[in-house]
Design a protein around this motif. Structure first.
Motif, PDB file in Angstrom:
ATOM      1  N   LYS A   1       0.833  -1.216   0.000  1.00  0.00           N
ATOM      2  CA  LYS A   1       0.000   0.000   0.000  1.00  0.00           C
ATOM      3  C   LYS A   1       0.858   1.252   0.000  1.00  0.00           C
ATOM      4  O   LYS A   1       0.509   2.258  -0.615  1.00  0.00           O
ATOM      5  N   LEU A   2       1.990   1.209   0.705  1.00  0.00           N
ATOM      6  CA  LEU A   2       2.870   2.374   0.779  1.00  0.00           C
ATOM      7  C   LEU A   2       3.666   2.587  -0.509  1.00  0.00           C
ATOM      8  O   LEU A   2       3.880   3.725  -0.930  1.00  0.00           O
ATOM      9  N   LEU A   3       4.130   1.508  -1.129  1.00  0.00           N
ATOM     10  CA  LEU A   3       5.052   1.646  -2.257  1.00  0.00           C
ATOM     11  C   LEU A   3       4.405   1.592  -3.632  1.00  0.00           C
ATOM     12  O   LEU A   3       4.934   2.185  -4.576  1.00  0.00           O
ATOM     13  N   ASP A   4       3.283   0.879  -3.780  1.00  0.00           N
ATOM     14  CA  ASP A   4       2.678   0.767  -5.107  1.00  0.00           C
ATOM     15  C   ASP A   4       2.188   2.142  -5.555  1.00  0.00           C
ATOM     16  O   ASP A   4       1.366   2.763  -4.883  1.00  0.00           O
ATOM     17  N   PHE A   5       2.707   2.631  -6.638  1.00  0.00           N
ATOM     18  CA  PHE A   5       2.437   3.949  -7.216  1.00  0.00           C
ATOM     19  C   PHE A   5       2.986   5.092  -6.369  1.00  0.00           C
ATOM     20  O   PHE A   5       2.545   6.236  -6.504  1.00  0.00           O
ATOM     21  N   ALA A   6       3.965   4.816  -5.509  1.00  0.00           N
ATOM     22  CA  ALA A   6       4.590   5.861  -4.701  1.00  0.00           C
ATOM     23  C   ALA A   6       5.473   6.742  -5.583  1.00  0.00           C
ATOM     24  O   ALA A   6       6.071   6.271  -6.551  1.00  0.00           O
ATOM     25  N   ARG A   7       5.540   8.001  -5.234  1.00  0.00           N
ATOM     26  CA  ARG A   7       6.438   8.970  -5.866  1.00  0.00           C
ATOM     27  C   ARG A   7       7.266   9.569  -4.740  1.00  0.00           C
ATOM     28  O   ARG A   7       6.729  10.221  -3.853  1.00  0.00           O
ATOM     29  N   LEU A   8       8.581   9.337  -4.767  1.00  0.00           N
ATOM     30  CA  LEU A   8       9.463   9.827  -3.717  1.00  0.00           C
ATOM     31  C   LEU A   8      10.582  10.641  -4.342  1.00  0.00           C
ATOM     32  O   LEU A   8      11.028  10.356  -5.448  1.00  0.00           O
ATOM     33  N   LYS A   9      11.065  11.637  -3.616  1.00  0.00           N
ATOM     34  CA  LYS A   9      12.198  12.452  -4.054  1.00  0.00           C
ATOM     35  C   LYS A   9      13.420  12.014  -3.267  1.00  0.00           C
ATOM     36  O   LYS A   9      13.361  11.856  -2.058  1.00  0.00           O
ATOM     37  N   SER A  10      14.522  11.753  -3.970  1.00  0.00           N
ATOM     38  CA  SER A  10      15.778  11.371  -3.330  1.00  0.00           C
ATOM     39  C   SER A  10      16.889  12.194  -3.956  1.00  0.00           C
ATOM     40  O   SER A  10      17.258  11.960  -5.119  1.00  0.00           O
ATOM     41  N   GLY A  11      17.397  13.175  -3.224  1.00  0.00           N
ATOM     42  CA  GLY A  11      18.386  14.070  -3.812  1.00  0.00           C
ATOM     43  C   GLY A  11      17.783  14.774  -5.008  1.00  0.00           C
ATOM     44  O   GLY A  11      16.710  15.380  -4.905  1.00  0.00           O
ATOM     45  N   ASP A  12      18.439  14.685  -6.159  1.00  0.00           N
ATOM     46  CA  ASP A  12      17.924  15.300  -7.390  1.00  0.00           C
ATOM     47  C   ASP A  12      17.109  14.320  -8.229  1.00  0.00           C
ATOM     48  O   ASP A  12      16.805  14.607  -9.382  1.00  0.00           O
ATOM     49  N   ASN A  13      16.785  13.166  -7.665  1.00  0.00           N
ATOM     50  CA  ASN A  13      16.088  12.124  -8.421  1.00  0.00           C
ATOM     51  C   ASN A  13      14.636  11.981  -7.982  1.00  0.00           C
ATOM     52  O   ASN A  13      14.330  12.106  -6.802  1.00  0.00           O
ATOM     53  N   LEU A  14      13.776  11.688  -8.954  1.00  0.00           N
ATOM     54  CA  LEU A  14      12.378  11.361  -8.667  1.00  0.00           C
ATOM     55  C   LEU A  14      12.230   9.854  -8.831  1.00  0.00           C
ATOM     56  O   LEU A  14      12.628   9.291  -9.857  1.00  0.00           O
ATOM     57  N   ILE A  15      11.677   9.201  -7.814  1.00  0.00           N
ATOM     58  CA  ILE A  15      11.495   7.750  -7.818  1.00  0.00           C
ATOM     59  C   ILE A  15      10.014   7.453  -8.000  1.00  0.00           C
ATOM     60  O   ILE A  15       9.178   7.975  -7.251  1.00  0.00           O
ATOM     61  N   CYS A  16       9.684   6.629  -8.974  1.00  0.00           N
ATOM     62  CA  CYS A  16       8.300   6.201  -9.216  1.00  0.00           C
ATOM     63  C   CYS A  16       8.275   4.679  -9.105  1.00  0.00           C
ATOM     64  O   CYS A  16       8.957   3.984  -9.857  1.00  0.00           O
ATOM     65  N   ILE A  17       7.479   4.175  -8.158  1.00  0.00           N
ATOM     66  CA  ILE A  17       7.455   2.736  -7.862  1.00  0.00           C
ATOM     67  C   ILE A  17       6.082   2.184  -8.234  1.00  0.00           C
ATOM     68  O   ILE A  17       5.058   2.806  -7.941  1.00  0.00           O
ATOM     69  N   PHE A  18       6.064   0.981  -8.833  1.00  0.00           N
ATOM     70  CA  PHE A  18       4.789   0.387  -9.240  1.00  0.00           C
ATOM     71  C   PHE A  18       4.932  -1.103  -9.506  1.00  0.00           C
ATOM     72  O   PHE A  18       6.048  -1.627  -9.535  1.00  0.00           O
ATOM     73  N   GLU A  19       3.798  -1.755  -9.694  1.00  0.00           N
ATOM     74  CA  GLU A  19       3.729  -3.169 -10.112  1.00  0.00           C
ATOM     75  C   GLU A  19       4.461  -4.134  -9.188  1.00  0.00           C
ATOM     76  O   GLU A  19       5.584  -4.532  -9.447  1.00  0.00           O
ATOM     77  N   SER A  20       3.815  -4.503  -8.100  1.00  0.00           N
ATOM     78  CA  SER A  20       4.478  -5.447  -7.199  1.00  0.00           C
ATOM     79  C   SER A  20       4.073  -6.889  -7.487  1.00  0.00           C
ATOM     80  O   SER A  20       2.987  -7.152  -7.982  1.00  0.00           O
ATOM     81  N   GLN A  21       4.991  -7.786  -7.160  1.00  0.00           N
ATOM     82  CA  GLN A  21       4.721  -9.230  -7.167  1.00  0.00           C
ATOM     83  C   GLN A  21       5.111  -9.722  -5.785  1.00  0.00           C
ATOM     84  O   GLN A  21       6.126  -9.287  -5.240  1.00  0.00           O
ATOM     85  N   LYS A  22       4.313 -10.613  -5.224  1.00  0.00           N
ATOM     86  CA  LYS A  22       4.586 -11.119  -3.881  1.00  0.00           C
ATOM     87  C   LYS A  22       4.599 -12.631  -3.881  1.00  0.00           C
ATOM     88  O   LYS A  22       3.757 -13.265  -4.512  1.00  0.00           O
ATOM     89  N   ASN A  23       5.572 -13.194  -3.138  1.00  0.00           N
ATOM     90  CA  ASN A  23       5.645 -14.651  -2.988  1.00  0.00           C
ATOM     91  C   ASN A  23       6.099 -15.000  -1.586  1.00  0.00           C
ATOM     92  O   ASN A  23       7.035 -14.384  -1.066  1.00  0.00           O
ATOM     93  N   ASN A  24       5.469 -15.997  -0.997  1.00  0.00           N
ATOM     94  CA  ASN A  24       5.965 -16.555   0.262  1.00  0.00           C
ATOM     95  C   ASN A  24       7.075 -17.535  -0.086  1.00  0.00           C
ATOM     96  O   ASN A  24       6.902 -18.389  -0.949  1.00  0.00           O
ATOM     97  N   LEU A  25       8.224 -17.401   0.589  1.00  0.00           N
ATOM     98  CA  LEU A  25       9.362 -18.273   0.310  1.00  0.00           C
ATOM     99  C   LEU A  25       9.696 -19.102   1.544  1.00  0.00           C
ATOM    100  O   LEU A  25       9.700 -18.596   2.656  1.00  0.00           O
ATOM    101  N   LYS A  26       9.988 -20.364   1.322  1.00  0.00           N
ATOM    102  CA  LYS A  26      10.354 -21.256   2.432  1.00  0.00           C
ATOM    103  C   LYS A  26      11.808 -21.037   2.822  1.00  0.00           C
ATOM    104  O   LYS A  26      12.658 -20.790   1.991  1.00  0.00           O
ATOM    105  N   ASP A  27      12.059 -21.126   4.121  1.00  0.00           N
ATOM    106  CA  ASP A  27      13.410 -21.027   4.653  1.00  0.00           C
ATOM    107  C   ASP A  27      13.802 -22.403   5.171  1.00  0.00           C
ATOM    108  O   ASP A  27      12.935 -23.239   5.452  1.00  0.00           O
ATOM    109  N   THR A  28      15.086 -22.655   5.304  1.00  0.00           N
ATOM    110  CA  THR A  28      15.524 -23.945   5.855  1.00  0.00           C
ATOM    111  C   THR A  28      15.059 -24.104   7.303  1.00  0.00           C
ATOM    112  O   THR A  28      14.837 -25.217   7.755  1.00  0.00           O
ATOM    113  N   ASP A  29      14.883 -22.989   8.004  1.00  0.00           N
ATOM    114  CA  ASP A  29      14.336 -23.002   9.364  1.00  0.00           C
ATOM    115  C   ASP A  29      12.825 -22.793   9.259  1.00  0.00           C
ATOM    116  O   ASP A  29      12.369 -21.730   8.846  1.00  0.00           O
ATOM    117  N   PRO A  30      12.003 -23.798   9.624  1.00  0.00           N
ATOM    118  CA  PRO A  30      10.549 -23.666   9.466  1.00  0.00           C
ATOM    119  C   PRO A  30       9.934 -22.543  10.310  1.00  0.00           C
ATOM    120  O   PRO A  30       8.822 -22.096  10.024  1.00  0.00           O
TER     121      PRO A  30
END
Length: 133
Positions: A86-115
């Motif tokens: 919710k925070l990052l999808d379509f977020a527009r952030l300013k970093s120094g002289d750069n404009l950051i545009c974030i979009f299109e997320s994919q999510k996956n649950n990943l297994k770890d060797t420690d259950p």
């Protein structure tokens, strides 16, 4: 010249990760950039990025956020990843002289060797518009 350009990209990458981590932290997400330390308490998110392509003053990057939790179920990590989405999808952030545009997320649950460890991997596309200075 190549070394100077590489240093500039590393510096910009560090600045952008710092901007994103600060944005997540200011919104209640326990986030760090690049690597977690052993002292970090669960749950937490680790933010990394890598450049995919560059045209003129626009760069396409992959932003990766991994939510880590030590819990019996994925529910807490999934709730945190939903909040990050919710925070990052379509977020527009300013970093120094750069404009950051974030979009299109994919999510996956990943297994770890420690259950007991739960990990949710999130990937976003990110455009960075560099100033012409």
């Amino acid at each position: 010249l190549m070394k100077i350009l590489t240093m500039k990209v590393v510096q910009m990458t560090n600045e952008i990760i710092k901007t994103i981590v600060e944005y997540l932290n200011s919104n209640g997400i326990n986030a760090v950039g690049n690597e977690a330390t052993n002292e970090l308490e669960y749950p937490y998110a680790v933010v990394t990025m890598s450049r995919l392509n560059r045209n003129d003053n626009i760069s396409l990057w992959s932003l990766e956020v991994n939510v880590w939790d030590k819990h019996k179920y994925y529910s807490r990590a999934e709730t945190i990843s939903d909040n990050i989405d919710k925070l990052l999808d379509f977020a527009r952030l300013k970093s120094g002289d750069n404009l950051i545009c974030i979009f299109e997320s994919q999510k996956n649950n990943l297994k770890d060797t420690d259950p007991a460890i739960k990990r949710v991997n999130m990937r976003f596309d990110m455009n960075i518009y560099e100033s012409e200075n």
